[in-house]
Design an enzyme around this catalytic site. Sequence first.
Site, short mmCIF file in Angstrom:
data_model
loop_
_atom_site.label_atom_id
_atom_site.label_comp_id
_atom_site.label_asym_id
_atom_site.label_seq_id
_atom_site.Cartn_x
_atom_site.Cartn_y
_atom_site.Cartn_z
N CYS A 1 -19.16 0.49 -20.74
CA CYS A 1 -20.03 1.59 -21.19
C CYS A 1 -20.82 1.18 -22.44
CB CYS A 1 -19.16 2.82 -21.45
SG CYS A 1 -19.98 4.17 -22.32
N CYS B 1 -20.53 3.58 -25.39
CA CYS B 1 -19.18 3.46 -25.96
C CYS B 1 -19.11 2.28 -26.92
CB CYS B 1 -18.13 3.26 -24.85
SG CYS B 1 -18.00 4.61 -23.69
#
Length: 143
Positions: free
Chosen positions: A67, A70
Amino acid sequence: MHTHLVCPHCNSTNRVPTEKLGAELSCGKCHKALFDKHPAALSTAGLNAQIAKSDVPVVVDFWAPWCGPCRMMAPEYEKACALLEPKARLVKVDTEAYQDAGAQHNIRSIPTLAVFKGGREVARISGARSAHDLVQWINSQIT
């Protein structure tokens, strides 16, 4: 008065005098630091122990290595952790490695941050945030 802190390394519960929360504290079982100004990477079992037994609020970053947002937020979360401990325990759970944790907490998008107090979820946001925004949001949820 005492505060129960769950060790992020061995999941044992430590009973600490509340007035000593600002001091450097070590686990009575594994002797590692109870707070080290870095978010602890937890398994599902570690997360469940923190949520169920910790007297300090637990802030969870549900994330995954693939991600992009993230990974962008990770250093900001580190900064927030350094500013917020020991008022709160900031942890990370890799939802790729621990899919059961993501399912258990109904994580639909990442990054998702959830705040737990007294064994239950009290707040949740999704999306990457700056350290300043994280500190502001977390403080509004834990006070």
